[in-house]
Design an enzyme around this catalytic site. Structure first.
Site, PDB file in Angstrom:
ATOM      1  N   VAL A   1      -1.558  -8.942  -6.363  1.00  0.00           N
ATOM      2  CA  VAL A   1      -1.048 -10.435  -6.932  1.00  0.00           C
ATOM      3  C   VAL A   1      -2.397 -11.361  -6.892  1.00  0.00           C
ATOM      4  O   VAL A   1      -2.408 -12.199  -7.703  1.00  0.00           O
ATOM      5  CB  VAL A   1      -0.034 -11.072  -5.849  1.00  0.00           C
TER       6      VAL A   1
ATOM      7  N   LYS B   1       4.380   7.544   2.503  1.00  0.00           N
ATOM      8  CA  LYS B   1       3.432   7.090   3.317  1.00  0.00           C
ATOM      9  C   LYS B   1       3.860   7.479   4.855  1.00  0.00           C
ATOM     10  O   LYS B   1       3.241   7.839   5.723  1.00  0.00           O
ATOM     11  CB  LYS B   1       2.890   5.771   3.080  1.00  0.00           C
TER      12      LYS B   1
ATOM     13  N   ILE C   1      -0.520   4.500  -5.435  1.00  0.00           N
ATOM     14  CA  ILE C   1      -0.340   3.368  -4.645  1.00  0.00           C
ATOM     15  C   ILE C   1       0.640   2.383  -5.242  1.00  0.00           C
ATOM     16  O   ILE C   1       0.937   1.459  -4.829  1.00  0.00           O
ATOM     17  CB  ILE C   1      -1.554   2.498  -4.418  1.00  0.00           C
TER      18      ILE C   1
ATOM     19  N   TYR D   1       7.300   5.130  -2.313  1.00  0.00           N
ATOM     20  CA  TYR D   1       6.084   5.206  -1.867  1.00  0.00           C
ATOM     21  C   TYR D   1       5.915   5.074  -0.472  1.00  0.00           C
ATOM     22  O   TYR D   1       5.255   5.533   0.416  1.00  0.00           O
ATOM     23  CB  TYR D   1       5.434   3.780  -2.622  1.00  0.00           C
TER      24      TYR D   1
ATOM     25  N   ILE E   1      -6.241  15.954  -5.027  1.00  0.00           N
ATOM     26  CA  ILE E   1      -6.107  16.138  -3.440  1.00  0.00           C
ATOM     27  C   ILE E   1      -4.896  17.448  -3.128  1.00  0.00           C
ATOM     28  O   ILE E   1      -4.621  17.797  -2.262  1.00  0.00           O
ATOM     29  CB  ILE E   1      -5.832  15.166  -2.540  1.00  0.00           C
TER      30      ILE E   1
ATOM     31  N   ALA F   1      -6.825   8.393  -0.520  1.00  0.00           N
ATOM     32  CA  ALA F   1      -6.497   8.820  -1.834  1.00  0.00           C
ATOM     33  C   ALA F   1      -4.912   8.699  -1.692  1.00  0.00           C
ATOM     34  O   ALA F   1      -4.330   9.263  -1.079  1.00  0.00           O
ATOM     35  CB  ALA F   1      -6.842  10.167  -2.265  1.00  0.00           C
TER      36      ALA F   1
ATOM     37  N   ARG G   1       2.995 -13.324   2.619  1.00  0.00           N
ATOM     38  CA  ARG G   1       2.216 -12.077   2.783  1.00  0.00           C
ATOM     39  C   ARG G   1       1.330 -12.482   3.853  1.00  0.00           C
ATOM     40  O   ARG G   1       0.595 -13.623   3.947  1.00  0.00           O
ATOM     41  CB  ARG G   1       1.783 -11.652   1.421  1.00  0.00           C
TER      42      ARG G   1
HETATM   43  N1  LIG Z   1      -4.400  -1.936  -1.573  1.00  0.00           N
HETATM   44  C1  LIG Z   1      -3.521  -2.377  -0.695  1.00  0.00           C
HETATM   45  O1  LIG Z   1      -3.199  -3.660  -0.558  1.00  0.00           O
HETATM   46  C2  LIG Z   1      -3.078  -1.158   0.338  1.00  0.00           C
HETATM   47  C3  LIG Z   1      -2.022  -1.780   1.355  1.00  0.00           C
HETATM   48  C4  LIG Z   1      -1.749  -0.811   2.112  1.00  0.00           C
HETATM   49  C5  LIG Z   1      -1.833   0.568   2.187  1.00  0.00           C
HETATM   50  N2  LIG Z   1      -2.958   0.805   1.243  1.00  0.00           N
HETATM   51  C6  LIG Z   1      -3.415   2.473   1.097  1.00  0.00           C
HETATM   52  O2  LIG Z   1      -4.765   2.418   1.113  1.00  0.00           O
HETATM   53  C7  LIG Z   1      -5.280   3.519   0.148  1.00  0.00           C
HETATM   54  C8  LIG Z   1      -6.103   3.043  -0.974  1.00  0.00           C
HETATM   55  O3  LIG Z   1      -5.563   2.296  -1.874  1.00  0.00           O
HETATM   56  P1  LIG Z   1      -6.263   1.363  -2.715  1.00  0.00           P
HETATM   57  O4  LIG Z   1      -5.568   0.225  -2.828  1.00  0.00           O
HETATM   58  O5  LIG Z   1      -7.600   1.603  -2.488  1.00  0.00           O
HETATM   59  O6  LIG Z   1      -5.655   2.199  -4.183  1.00  0.00           O
HETATM   60  P2  LIG Z   1      -6.725   2.836  -5.319  1.00  0.00           P
HETATM   61  O7  LIG Z   1      -5.867   3.336  -6.310  1.00  0.00           O
HETATM   62  O8  LIG Z   1      -7.882   1.801  -5.785  1.00  0.00           O
HETATM   63  O9  LIG Z   1      -7.626   3.922  -4.579  1.00  0.00           O
HETATM   64  C9  LIG Z   1      -6.903   5.363  -4.454  1.00  0.00           C
HETATM   65  C10 LIG Z   1      -7.958   6.173  -5.028  1.00  0.00           C
HETATM   66  O10 LIG Z   1      -7.237   7.607  -4.882  1.00  0.00           O
HETATM   67  C11 LIG Z   1      -7.556   8.337  -6.167  1.00  0.00           C
HETATM   68  N3  LIG Z   1      -6.427   9.368  -6.119  1.00  0.00           N
HETATM   69  C12 LIG Z   1      -5.168   9.006  -6.418  1.00  0.00           C
HETATM   70  N4  LIG Z   1      -4.361  10.173  -6.580  1.00  0.00           N
HETATM   71  C13 LIG Z   1      -5.322  11.221  -6.357  1.00  0.00           C
HETATM   72  C14 LIG Z   1      -5.358  12.580  -6.348  1.00  0.00           C
HETATM   73  N5  LIG Z   1      -4.083  13.076  -6.725  1.00  0.00           N
HETATM   74  N6  LIG Z   1      -6.331  13.289  -6.118  1.00  0.00           N
HETATM   75  C15 LIG Z   1      -7.495  12.580  -5.757  1.00  0.00           C
HETATM   76  N7  LIG Z   1      -7.548  11.145  -5.804  1.00  0.00           N
HETATM   77  C16 LIG Z   1      -6.632  10.468  -6.019  1.00  0.00           C
HETATM   78  C17 LIG Z   1      -7.520   7.345  -7.228  1.00  0.00           C
HETATM   79  O11 LIG Z   1      -8.222   7.852  -8.260  1.00  0.00           O
HETATM   80  C18 LIG Z   1      -8.263   5.876  -6.508  1.00  0.00           C
HETATM   81  O12 LIG Z   1      -9.703   6.172  -6.653  1.00  0.00           O
HETATM   82  C19 LIG Z   1      -3.922   4.069  -0.312  1.00  0.00           C
HETATM   83  O13 LIG Z   1      -3.545   5.302   0.491  1.00  0.00           O
HETATM   84  C20 LIG Z   1      -2.852   3.283  -0.086  1.00  0.00           C
HETATM   85  O14 LIG Z   1      -1.838   3.675   0.114  1.00  0.00           O
HETATM   86  C21 LIG Z   1      -3.409   0.185   0.161  1.00  0.00           C
END
Ligand SMILES: NC(=O)c1ccc[n+]([C@@H]2O[C@H](COP(=O)([O-])OP(=O)(O)OC[C@H]3O[C@@H](n4cnc5c(N)ncnc54)[C@H](O)[C@@H]3O)[C@@H](O)[C@H]2O)c1
Length: 306
Positions: free
Chosen positions: A184, A145, A77, A141, A53, A74, A208
């Site tokens: 977790v 965000k 995380i 982080y 990205i 993306a 949580r």
């Molecule tokens: N999982 C949670 O509990 C949670 C909670 C709050 C917010 N989020 C947010 O939700 C979103 C998705 O999180 P997730 O848990 O699915 O994480 P994840 O890591 O499974 O998904 C993120 C995806 O982004 C891709 N990615 C990372 N850096 C990239 C880059 N530079 N260019 C292109 N692609 C890239 C990764 O390959 C991955 O497929 C994130 O923005 C995260 O901050 C997640």
């Protein structure tokens, strides 16, 4: 039907969003560099681009595909990683997001839906945390965000790019890796399925708000048409302690004795969301109870291990 570009569509949450968009009849374009995602997660009915990205060539994809909507999931995380390497975290989460916003502006995208996080609030001053709660992130982080939220708001003020910001609590469900905020649950499940003892940091009474991934995906789809220029908490509004989570998992997988270790530095003690705004404006309510969500998740990890 419209064209929706999903960043992070090979990841945990992004892939659930892609599946739901496709089943609702939308055309879906996925951008993901597979740094944490997996090609197995990418729905074959979508158009996939392997691109970072932060890459300025991203604008070419926007020129070709002309999406009306962008769902930006993306991100880097991993909270601990952000503390060890704040430059890389900011580069992906802030610079990468600005690159996407610039592509949106230049190619006339109508709206961006952004995956934000409870981490923007920092240590809760009160519970349940609502969208008016002070923003005081305690990790890089959380900062990256939060800064992206500010860029999104300013792109709206300057260029009229509509947005919805969704702040997720701890998301869990199928295809989740162990490094994210909801990590977790997959961590406990993997250990328990292998007959190993799960580790609890602290005494386990920390709480949580665990939300199932399909509920999160549904919030993204609702945001295509509702909640313009608003921020919403996406959680259950229910506080679950780590000890109670383990009890719920044990009732499905079988009993286990956890290993208790010293509390992790910087861990938030208690956390749950107030979700009345999402329910009032987006018309969104979580549909999965913890037990049902955990059963689906355990089933998926059992197959993975087999
Ligand atoms: N999982 C949670 O509990 C949670 C909670 C709050 C917010 N989020 C947010 O939700 C979103 C998705 O999180 P997730 O848990 O699915 O994480 P994840 O890591 O499974 O998904 C993120 C995806 O982004 C891709 N990615 C990372 N850096 C990239 C880059 N530079 N260019 C292109 N692609 C890239 C990764 O390959 C991955 O497929 C994130 O923005 C995260 O901050 C997640």
């Amino acid at each position: 039907m419209c064209t929706v570009l999903v960043t992070g569509g090979a990841g945990f949450i992004g892939s659930a969003v892609v599946d739901l968009l496709l089943s609702n009849g939308h055309k879906v374009v996925v951008v993901d560099n597979l740094s944490n995602g997996n090609m197995d997660n990418v729905n074959k009915a979508s158009t996939y681009y392997n691109m970072d990205i932060t890459d300025l060539k991203l604008s070419k994809i926007f020129e070709i595909e002309r999406p009306q909507y962008v769902i930006h999931a993306a991100a880097q995380i991993n909270v601990e990683k952000s503390i060890q390497d704040p430059i890389s975290d900011a580069n992906i989460n802030i610079m990468g997001s600005i690159n996407i916003l610039e592509c949106c502006r230049r190619s006339g995208v109508q709206k961006i839906i952004y995956s934000s996080t409870a981490a923007v609030y920092g240590n809760p001053l009160y519970l349940g945390i609502d969208e008016m709660h002070e923003l005081n992130p305690i990790s890089f982080y959380g900062i990256s965000k939060y800064i992206t939220e500010r860029y999104i708001k300013l792109f709206n003020a300057l260029y009229g790019l509509k947005y919805t910001i969704l702040r997720y609590s701890n998301v869990y469900g199928i295809r989740q890796g162990i490094s994210g905020e909801g990590g977790v649950i997959p961590c406990f499940i993997m250990h328990m399925l292998k007959g190993e003892e799960p580790t609890i940091y602290g005494n386990g009474d920390q709480t949580r708000d665990f939300i199932y991934v399909d509920d999160v995906a549904r919030a993204n789809i609702l945001a295509l048409e509702k909640g313009d220029n608003e921020i919403f908490n996406i959680g259950t509004g229910i506080e679950v302690s780590i000890n109670d989570l383990l009890k719920s998992l044990s009732s499905i997988i079988g009993d286990c004795i956890p290993l208790y270790k010293k509390e992790k530095k910087g861990d938030i003690r208690y956390c749950y969301f107030d979700i009345r705004k999402s329910s009032g404006i987006l018309g969104w309510e979580p549909e999965y109870m913890l037990k049902e969500g955990l059963e689906n998740t355990i089933q998926w990890y059992s197959k993975l291990l087999a």
